[in-house]
Design a protein around this motif. Sequence first.
Motif, PDB file in Angstrom:
ATOM      1  N   ILE A  72      -0.730  40.142  92.874  1.00 40.78           N
ATOM      2  CA  ILE A  72      -1.958  40.079  92.088  1.00 40.78           C
ATOM      3  C   ILE A  72      -2.332  38.601  91.971  1.00 40.78           C
ATOM      4  N   VAL A  73      -3.561  38.323  91.527  1.00 43.30           N
ATOM      5  CA  VAL A  73      -4.071  36.950  91.592  1.00 43.30           C
ATOM      6  C   VAL A  73      -3.280  35.957  90.747  1.00 43.30           C
ATOM      7  N   ALA A 226       1.717  47.695  90.277  1.00 45.29           N
ATOM      8  CA  ALA A 226       0.332  47.266  90.513  1.00 45.29           C
ATOM      9  C   ALA A 226      -0.220  47.779  91.838  1.00 45.29           C
ATOM     10  N   ALA A 227       0.549  47.627  92.912  1.00 47.27           N
ATOM     11  CA  ALA A 227       0.054  47.992  94.243  1.00 47.27           C
ATOM     12  C   ALA A 227      -0.103  49.497  94.431  1.00 47.27           C
ATOM     13  N   GLN A 228       0.428  50.312  93.505  1.00 43.48           N
ATOM     14  CA  GLN A 228       0.305  51.771  93.610  1.00 43.48           C
ATOM     15  C   GLN A 228      -0.796  52.339  92.723  1.00 43.48           C
ATOM     16  N   GLY A 244      -3.913  43.291  87.304  1.00 44.45           N
ATOM     17  CA  GLY A 244      -4.642  42.135  87.815  1.00 44.45           C
ATOM     18  C   GLY A 244      -5.399  42.444  89.090  1.00 44.45           C
ATOM     19  N   ASP A 245      -6.392  41.566  89.372  1.00 43.28           N
ATOM     20  CA  ASP A 245      -7.100  41.661  90.648  1.00 43.28           C
ATOM     21  C   ASP A 245      -6.105  41.493  91.789  1.00 43.28           C
ATOM     22  N   PRO A 246      -6.302  42.147  92.925  1.00 41.86           N
ATOM     23  CA  PRO A 246      -7.525  42.819  93.366  1.00 41.86           C
ATOM     24  C   PRO A 246      -7.614  44.298  93.010  1.00 41.86           C
ATOM     25  N   PHE A 322      -0.940  40.087  99.999  1.00 40.41           N
ATOM     26  CA  PHE A 322      -1.524  41.232  99.298  1.00 40.41           C
ATOM     27  C   PHE A 322      -1.840  42.406 100.224  1.00 40.41           C
ATOM     28  N   ASN A 323      -1.946  42.148 101.518  1.00 46.13           N
ATOM     29  CA  ASN A 323      -2.210  43.194 102.513  1.00 46.13           C
ATOM     30  C   ASN A 323      -3.482  43.977 102.183  1.00 46.13           C
TER      31      ASN A 323
END
Length: 459
Positions: A72-73, A226-228, A244-246, A322-323
Amino acid sequence: MSDFFNQVSRRKFILTAGVSASAVFLKGCLGNPPENLTGGNSQAAPTAQSVANISPEQAPETTTVKLGYVPIVEAAPLIIAQEKGFFAKYGMTKVELAKQASWGSARDNVEIGSAGGGIDGGQWQMPMPHLITEGLITKGNQKIPMYVLAQLITHGNGIAIANKHKGKIGLQLAQAKSLFKELKSSTPFTAAQTFPHVNQDFWIRYWLAAGGIDPDADVKLLTVPAAQTVANMKTGTMDAFSTGDPWPYRIVTDKIGFMAALTAEIWKNHPEEYLAMRADWVDKNPKATKALLKGIMEAQQWLDNFDNRKEAAQILAARNYFNLPTAEILAEPFQGKYDMGDGRKIDDKSMAAYYWKDEKGSVSYPYKSHDLWFITESVRWGFLPKDYLANNAAKAKELINKVNREDIWKEAAKEAGIATADIPTSTSRGVEEFFDGVKFDPEKPEAYLKSLTIKKAGV
């Protein structure tokens, strides 16, 4: 303004010139590196970096360290310091960045340290370093002392909502109370955060409670990495998430949801995530610690030049970080441009993520008053006992003084030649104000707690 807490006497360091050589950005392969022992991608420092003319007094004891991050950012200062050669510039030529599968993985890996295949520290939600130090979230309640060394970012977070609630839920929730009540009697409104009892849990809790919604009684809260979050939202199994972003903006671009609020709207210029390390690593390597801080400070300043943000988005979006399918998912929010997905659009640079300075002053410096807010919120929701705030928060301040090493930040800033005006003179940023008009005075944390209608703590 007087210092927030009593300050310990600081060691004096000889300031030397000579940190003038520019680092060379090594454009290397951005493919997927092998999986490492921490459960995520690990990216070692480029080896062909220029190193500054470092004086013997400032030369790091070790050039090797392993830092964990979550995609995340908030992680941008670590990644940019790596990719732009700022770590190497200050002598840290063997920094390894290890992507963490979740915040739970980060906690597990800092417990074992790099010697056991884990990490020495890295990016953290607050107050994770304090909870790890107290042994409150570790295996067997083992106390592992941590030091908070810098704040990494402000803003850059949001609360995302599934499309089925479009037109019914927004920043202000007063008109949505009937919806939450209706859902509670059938299928409760389900919201996710990325780790319980820390930043992104607090943001969604504050937002709900400010609108008269009890996060413990009126909704169902889940923990999702976060990524899920985006994938879980697509399945329809949850109504909202805070991270967090993105990822919040990603649900808008994927047309599966909208953003009800930016954390920048809930608390302008709020503290977000931090750099923290195992205390034993810092105590053993004080010069290397300051070298890391100098590299991060330079990365934070580079990131706050908005002309660099397109390049920053491209670096972060790469497969080994971040892929993302496109860097534009980061590029527009980095400029303070948000299509909220419900017809509302924001185009305001003051709402963008900042890494070095914001409207209230320093972002990078770790104010102790912000640590106290996180601990006060922990008491509010029953995550910590009330005695942390008794006797003018004596126990909380004792813990903060043990964990927060703003003195090391100041030493590193002075050695790096940071302007005196950019080095805070107080450990308190003063009174903070939230979107619902509530104020937090760090001199009166119990008064803040008493002013809140929805809470678990009997204060």
